[in-house]
Design a protein around this motif. Sequence first.
Motif: not given
Length: 129
Positions: A13-14, A16-17, A33, A35
């Motif tokens: 997630e980091d 992607r952000t 995005t 996951s």
Amino acid sequence: MANKQLLLIDDNEDNRTLVQFALKASTDWEVSTASDGVEGISKAELERPDAILLDVIMPGLDGLTVYEILKCNLFTCTIPIIFMTAWTQEEILSKLKASLAEGVIVKPFDAINLDVQIAKMCDWEVVNG
């Protein structure tokens, strides 16, 4: 740079952000995005982005498997794919480069110049680079 649509497939997630933030700050590109590999394949078929950023190490389907599936799919086979990986072993990098992907971005990447790296790998016009 002209408005482009990218798909980022990464289980972290980091990451992607960070990618979304970096590209939003420097371009008018839209970044969606996924996951994991299954979600990524589905989104690629549905959205048909201008390029895909693909993490190599993911649970379930790894990046190389996802790459092979996308390149064998009639709807996604022409989409440029750029691998993103934290692996720096020369054997792994050589295998990724030999895959005919548009390129490989090694993590940690330079967030400030990420747009320029992607544009060059995809042969898109670079306005600020």
